[in-house]
Design an enzyme around this catalytic site. Structure first.
Site, PDB file in Angstrom:
ATOM      1  CG  HIS A  11      -0.121  -0.019   2.524  1.00 54.07           C
ATOM      2  ND1 HIS A  11       0.468   1.096   3.061  1.00 54.07           N
ATOM      3  CD2 HIS A  11       0.166  -1.037   3.360  1.00 54.07           C
ATOM      4  CE1 HIS A  11       1.089   0.785   4.185  1.00 54.07           C
ATOM      5  NE2 HIS A  11       0.926  -0.522   4.390  1.00 54.07           N
ATOM      6  CD  GLU A  86       2.137  -6.318   7.969  1.00 49.59           C
ATOM      7  OE1 GLU A  86       2.390  -7.548   7.939  1.00 49.59           O
ATOM      8  OE2 GLU A  86       2.792  -5.456   7.365  1.00 49.59           O
TER       9      GLU A  86
END
Length: 215
Positions: A11, A86
């Site tokens: 990201h 994550e």
């Protein structure tokens, strides 16, 4: 040979990346730099005619916003995949590593040494648990899309696991590769051979990203 082309992206930048805070599963949006990175990435993939057929993204805002920019630019369908999140860092999320080291030096040392068995307090994942989740998810998605060019928008820790798998490195080997925000990384997946490295950390479309360790 059957194969799936994977274009992998961490990201864009968040305020917590810039501040060195652990994000984990906390839902932090892109900052102004991250939004610019996402747009530059989208323009590159559109202009180079990457022919991405499908986009998967972690459902956390920072990955989803980056993926949406590319979906809008390329017209590729976007599907959310929470399994691409994550690593879960439990009670450490929202804190800086320096603060954790000062307050919990033993935990910080085990984290620094990449102890594969260590579990962050408060519901975190060990590296072994995280690796298993990531590999199962990515290989399953790749298997569902044999012969296609698939993009995945995810997080630094996920990319670290995938790079190690593709190059045969262990979880505790020192990291010498970059995990830049919004850079282009490429792997090939085959049913028999698993993941193979094709290209990594191509940031030619960026001029001001910062590689922060906490994804």
């Amino acid at each position: 040979m059957e194969w799936t082309r994977l274009l992998l992206v961490r990201h864009g930048e968040t305020a917590w990346n810039a501040d060195g805070r652990v994000q984990g599963h906390l839902d932090i949006a892109l900052n102004a730099v991250g939004r610019t990175q996402a747009q530059r990435l989208a323009a590159r993939l559109r202009d180079e005619g990457e022919a991405i057929e499908l986009i998967y993204s972690s459902d956390l805002a920072r990955a989803r916003q980056t993926a949406q920019a590319v979906a809008d630019a390329t017209g590729a369908p976007l599907r959310l995949a929470p399994e691409l999140r994550e690593r879960r860092f439990g009670a450490f999320e929202g804190r800086r590593f320096a603060d954790i080291a000062a307050e919990l030096p033993q935990d910080a040392e085990r984290w620094r040494r990449r102890d594969p068995q260590w579990v962050p307090s408060g519901g975190g994942e060990s590296l072994l648990q995280f690796k298993e989740r990531v590999m199962q998810a990515v290989c399953a998605l790749a298997a569902e899309n044999i012969g296609k060019h698939v993009a995945m928008f995810t997080h630094g820790g996920v990319l670290d696991v995938l790079y190690r798998a593709a190059t045969g490195l262990g979880l505790q080997d020192a990291r010498t590769w970059q995990l830049d925000n919004a850079a282009v990384n490429r792997l090939l997946w085959t049913p028999d051979g698993g993941l193979t490295l094709v290209g990594w950390a191509d940031r030619s479309h960026l001029d001001d990203t910062r590689d922060e360790r906490f994804a």
